[in-house]
Design a protein around this motif. Sequence first.
Motif, short mmCIF file in Angstrom:
data_model
loop_
_atom_site.label_atom_id
_atom_site.label_comp_id
_atom_site.label_asym_id
_atom_site.label_seq_id
_atom_site.Cartn_x
_atom_site.Cartn_y
_atom_site.Cartn_z
N GLY A 171 0.65 -1.64 -0.18
CA GLY A 171 -0.16 -0.40 -0.05
C GLY A 171 0.61 1.30 0.19
O GLY A 171 1.91 1.29 -0.83
N ARG A 209 0.36 3.27 7.64
CA ARG A 209 -0.40 3.64 6.26
C ARG A 209 -1.21 4.97 5.74
O ARG A 209 -2.02 5.15 6.90
CB ARG A 209 -1.30 2.08 6.25
CG ARG A 209 -1.22 0.76 6.78
CD ARG A 209 -1.70 -0.51 6.95
NE ARG A 209 -1.62 -1.70 7.40
CZ ARG A 209 -0.79 -2.11 6.00
NH1 ARG A 209 -1.05 -1.72 4.56
NH2 ARG A 209 -0.45 -3.03 5.92
N HIS A 211 -4.09 5.70 2.36
CA HIS A 211 -4.71 5.39 1.09
C HIS A 211 -4.75 6.26 0.28
O HIS A 211 -5.61 8.05 0.56
CB HIS A 211 -5.87 5.09 2.36
CG HIS A 211 -5.73 3.74 2.68
ND1 HIS A 211 -5.81 3.54 4.45
CD2 HIS A 211 -5.86 2.43 2.19
CE1 HIS A 211 -5.39 2.69 4.53
NE2 HIS A 211 -5.76 2.04 3.76
N SER A 272 -5.09 12.59 4.17
CA SER A 272 -6.08 12.05 4.91
C SER A 272 -7.61 13.36 4.31
O SER A 272 -8.66 12.57 4.47
CB SER A 272 -5.70 12.72 6.10
OG SER A 272 -4.43 11.78 6.11
N GLU A 362 -2.39 -3.27 -2.12
CA GLU A 362 -2.13 -3.32 -0.31
C GLU A 362 -2.42 -4.92 -0.89
O GLU A 362 -3.84 -5.15 -1.38
CB GLU A 362 -2.98 -2.19 0.06
CG GLU A 362 -2.95 -1.88 1.53
CD GLU A 362 -3.56 -1.10 2.17
OE1 GLU A 362 -3.98 -1.22 3.22
OE2 GLU A 362 -3.85 -0.35 1.12
#
Length: 366
Positions: A171, A209, A211, A272, A362
């Motif tokens: 990821g 982590r 995303h 984020s 990921e």
Amino acid sequence: MIKVKVPGKLYLVGEYAILAPKSQAVAVAVDRFLTVALTPLETTGQLETALSDHVISWAWEGTTLTSPNHKRFDLVFSAIEAVARYIGRYDHFRVQIHSELDATDGTKLGLGSSGAVSVAIVRALGEYYGLWSSTPDDSERTLLFKLAALSQYQAGYHGSYGDLAAIAYTGMVRYRNFDHDFIATGVPLAGATLRTWLTESWPGLAIERLHLPVDWHFLVAWTKQAASTDALIQQENNEVTTPTLKANQPQYFQSLITQSQAIIDRFVAGISSVDWPSVSQALYDNAEALMNYTAHVGKPYLTSLAAKSVQIARQYGAMSKISGAGGGDCVIALAPKTLIAKAVIEQWQKHHIPPLALTIYEEVTG
């Protein structure tokens, strides 16, 4: 037989500065893989790889791994040694390595093949010995990272190990480098004391982590010119082109570190909060900081084809920069919309810049 695959990696932000202890970078794992197959043997170990036209033999003499090709395949053998010391068993295996991380002609793509070898060997052996299942959880991935980092350090590879973090965790990860004096001051040789040492907190180390927002696109172009991160790290540590530059290098490097930390904080906050303008500006600022640093210290960084790749991506609404050491590595771009991503790819192709069909990979954690 145990069979594992690990992904390649690319840096998004933080290159060069990540070499400093407690500095940070953001890297991603990508869906091109290196595979290791592991089969137990009774007496003599074997290594099969496309890098050799014959099977490489290896064996244990007590607790020392010996092979006539030890130096050439030091990353492989150092990874085997690290796990053997951790477990306290010195078994023999057939180790078969297959890599998709280089071009078909063997040219490096900048996807972290050295790091992938270390992580894959450690992961396969760890699965064989029951350290983790076929899909490790995050605490097991931390052990995987630490064993791979230790194996590379003891083989003489003194990078940041951020590539190992991205490959081990998969990821997108925010990686904070640890203080390498923690390793340099002495590592327990084997067994229970080594296992205890590896469970300790490493000063400064953090792996988080992240995303990518679901509607954003990650794009990669290959400039078709090989770059060696290891060679450039060696240059970073040992030499600059002129005495004046050499004298000023620490000043420029410290400036890069300071800039990079603030840029990465903004990049992570923007990811984020799904704030495209903030992420785009952070990528741009990181590219400029790297350009200024490499120009000041006389390092080759931006080739004409890479510059054209970056220009095209930005022209069509994406934000782009080189990923990695420069001098021929991949160009990455983030695009906030599908139409923008398609336009960038079409223009890269039109200008004979080959896009790589890569996405962020990921693995589902066990």
